[in-house]
Design a protein around this motif. Structure first.
Motif, PDB file in Angstrom:
ATOM      1  N   VAL A  94       0.871  -1.168   0.000  1.00 43.00           N
ATOM      2  CA  VAL A  94       0.000   0.000   0.000  1.00 43.00           C
ATOM      3  C   VAL A  94       0.907   1.216   0.000  1.00 43.00           C
ATOM      4  O   VAL A  94       1.764   1.363   0.881  1.00 43.00           O
ATOM      5  N   ILE A  95       0.747   2.050  -1.014  1.00 38.57           N
ATOM      6  CA  ILE A  95       1.576   3.245  -1.151  1.00 38.57           C
ATOM      7  C   ILE A  95       0.666   4.463  -1.035  1.00 38.57           C
ATOM      8  O   ILE A  95      -0.333   4.565  -1.746  1.00 38.57           O
ATOM      9  N   CYS A  96       1.019   5.369  -0.145  1.00 33.35           N
ATOM     10  CA  CYS A  96       0.200   6.551   0.117  1.00 33.35           C
ATOM     11  C   CYS A  96       0.679   7.718  -0.749  1.00 33.35           C
ATOM     12  O   CYS A  96       1.735   8.315  -0.481  1.00 33.35           O
ATOM     13  N   ALA A  97      -0.097   8.036  -1.777  1.00 32.83           N
ATOM     14  CA  ALA A  97       0.290   9.036  -2.776  1.00 32.83           C
ATOM     15  C   ALA A  97       0.618  10.410  -2.188  1.00 32.83           C
ATOM     16  O   ALA A  97       1.648  10.998  -2.542  1.00 32.83           O
ATOM     17  N   PRO A  98      -0.194  10.971  -1.282  1.00 37.24           N
ATOM     18  CA  PRO A  98       0.149  12.300  -0.765  1.00 37.24           C
ATOM     19  C   PRO A  98       1.458  12.310   0.037  1.00 37.24           C
ATOM     20  O   PRO A  98       2.205  13.284  -0.011  1.00 37.24           O
ATOM     21  N   VAL A  99       1.732  11.243   0.746  1.00 35.07           N
ATOM     22  CA  VAL A  99       2.987  11.165   1.507  1.00 35.07           C
ATOM     23  C   VAL A  99       4.169  11.081   0.549  1.00 35.07           C
ATOM     24  O   VAL A  99       5.184  11.758   0.734  1.00 35.07           O
ATOM     25  N   VAL A 100       4.045  10.268  -0.491  1.00 37.16           N
ATOM     26  CA  VAL A 100       5.126  10.141  -1.473  1.00 37.16           C
ATOM     27  C   VAL A 100       5.387  11.486  -2.143  1.00 37.16           C
ATOM     28  O   VAL A 100       6.543  11.912  -2.278  1.00 37.16           O
ATOM     29  N   ALA A 101       4.330  12.188  -2.533  1.00 38.27           N
ATOM     30  CA  ALA A 101       4.485  13.496  -3.191  1.00 38.27           C
ATOM     31  C   ALA A 101       5.164  14.494  -2.250  1.00 38.27           C
ATOM     32  O   ALA A 101       6.085  15.208  -2.656  1.00 38.27           O
ATOM     33  N   ARG A 102       4.734  14.530  -1.003  1.00 39.94           N
ATOM     34  CA  ARG A 102       5.334  15.455  -0.022  1.00 39.94           C
ATOM     35  C   ARG A 102       6.808  15.133   0.210  1.00 39.94           C
ATOM     36  O   ARG A 102       7.665  16.011   0.199  1.00 39.94           O
ATOM     37  N   GLU A 103       7.118  13.857   0.418  1.00 36.79           N
ATOM     38  CA  GLU A 103       8.510  13.466   0.659  1.00 36.79           C
ATOM     39  C   GLU A 103       9.396  13.780  -0.545  1.00 36.79           C
ATOM     40  O   GLU A 103      10.524  14.248  -0.375  1.00 36.79           O
ATOM     41  N   ALA A 104       8.894  13.517  -1.739  1.00 36.02           N
ATOM     42  CA  ALA A 104       9.680  13.810  -2.942  1.00 36.02           C
ATOM     43  C   ALA A 104       9.997  15.297  -3.018  1.00 36.02           C
ATOM     44  O   ALA A 104      11.137  15.685  -3.307  1.00 36.02           O
ATOM     45  N   ARG A 105       9.001  16.141  -2.752  1.00 36.30           N
ATOM     46  CA  ARG A 105       9.228  17.604  -2.732  1.00 36.30           C
ATOM     47  C   ARG A 105      10.261  17.985  -1.679  1.00 36.30           C
ATOM     48  O   ARG A 105      11.213  18.701  -1.959  1.00 36.30           O
ATOM     49  N   GLU A 106      10.055  17.508  -0.459  1.00 35.43           N
ATOM     50  CA  GLU A 106      10.953  17.856   0.646  1.00 35.43           C
ATOM     51  C   GLU A 106      12.382  17.384   0.410  1.00 35.43           C
ATOM     52  O   GLU A 106      13.337  18.050   0.817  1.00 35.43           O
ATOM     53  N   GLN A 107      12.534  16.240  -0.251  1.00 36.54           N
ATOM     54  CA  GLN A 107      13.857  15.659  -0.473  1.00 36.54           C
ATOM     55  C   GLN A 107      14.450  16.060  -1.818  1.00 36.54           C
ATOM     56  O   GLN A 107      15.558  15.645  -2.153  1.00 36.54           O
ATOM     57  N   GLY A 108      13.709  16.849  -2.597  1.00 31.83           N
ATOM     58  CA  GLY A 108      14.205  17.299  -3.893  1.00 31.83           C
ATOM     59  C   GLY A 108      14.420  16.163  -4.878  1.00 31.83           C
ATOM     60  O   GLY A 108      15.346  16.193  -5.688  1.00 31.83           O
ATOM     61  N   LYS A 109      13.541  15.157  -4.833  1.00 31.40           N
ATOM     62  CA  LYS A 109      13.649  13.989  -5.708  1.00 31.40           C
ATOM     63  C   LYS A 109      12.526  14.003  -6.733  1.00 31.40           C
ATOM     64  O   LYS A 109      11.424  14.456  -6.431  1.00 31.40           O
ATOM     65  N   PRO A 110      12.776  13.482  -7.923  1.00 31.76           N
ATOM     66  CA  PRO A 110      11.667  13.313  -8.870  1.00 31.76           C
ATOM     67  C   PRO A 110      10.641  12.344  -8.264  1.00 31.76           C
ATOM     68  O   PRO A 110      11.024  11.304  -7.720  1.00 31.76           O
TER      69      PRO A 110
END
Length: 160
Positions: A94-110
Motif C-alpha cells: 500500500v503506497i500513500c500518494a500524498p505522503v510520497v508526493a510530499r517526501e519527494a518535494r521535501e527531499q528534492g527527488k523526482p
C-alpha cells in the motif's frame, strides 16, 4: 539467487486520482527489478491510496496514527487453500500518494524516482528483508541502491 526473469502477476489499483502517479506498467517494472534473481514467481497487489486510508491502515496494523509512505503485507498462506488461489502469493503493498508526493518535494527527488524506491523497498519487505537494526538496514539499503542503479535511478539515501 534464482536464474532467469521472475514470472509476475502484479495487480495495481488506484484509490486516488491518477494525476502525478506512475502507470501500472512502471510499478510492475520496479517490482520485477526488485524480485528478479530472488524469487521465481510472484503474485502481489499494489494499492495506491490517499492520506485517510493510509493513516487508517497504519493505525490498524502498526499502531501508528499517521499516514506513512509504504506498507508491506506479506502473504500468510494457510494450508488447504481453496480452488482457484494461485501460488505463490507474495503479499500486498500500500503506497500513500500524498505522503510520497510530499517526501519527494521535501527531499528534492523526482516523484517517479521516489515511487520506484518505495516500490522496491516494499517488495524487498515482502521477501523478508528488514531494517530493524543498523546491520539489516545497511544491507537492505545497499540492495535498494543496486536495484535502483540498474533502473537508472540515483541513490535514494544521498542527503536523506
Amino acid at each position: 539467487m534464482t536464474k532467469g526473469p521472475v514470472r509476475l502477476d502484479v495487480a495495481v489499483g488506484y484509490a486516488v486520482p491518477r494525476k502525478g502517479i506512475p502507470a501500472a506498467a512502471s510499478f510492475r517494472k520496479w517490482v520485477a527489478a526488485a524480485l528478479t534473481g530472488r524469487i521465481r514467481q510472484a503474485d502481489l497487489a499494489i494499492r495506491i491510496v490517499g492520506a485517510k486510508e493510509g493513516r487508517a491502515l497504519n493505525r490498524h496494523y502498526r499502531g501508528k496514527d499517521y499516514a506513512t509512505n509504504v506498507l508491506s503485507f506479506p502473504a500468510e498462506l494457510p494450508e488447504g487453500l481453496p480452488d482457484g488461489v494461485r501460488l505463490p502469493l507474495l503479499g500486498d503493498l500500500v503506497i500513500c500518494a500524498p505522503v510520497v508526493a510530499r517526501e519527494a518535494r521535501e527531499q528534492g527527488k523526482p516523484p517517479n524516482a521516489h515511487y520506484a524506491h518505495l516500490t522496491v523497498h516494499g517488495a524487498l519487505h515482502l521477501l523478508g528483508w528488514n531494517h530493524e537494526d543498523s546491520r539489516e538496514a545497511e544491507c537492505m539499503e545497499q540492495l535498494e541502491r543496486e536495484i535502483l542503479a540498474r533502473l537508472g535511478i540515483a541513490d535514494p539515501y544521498l542527503d536523506a
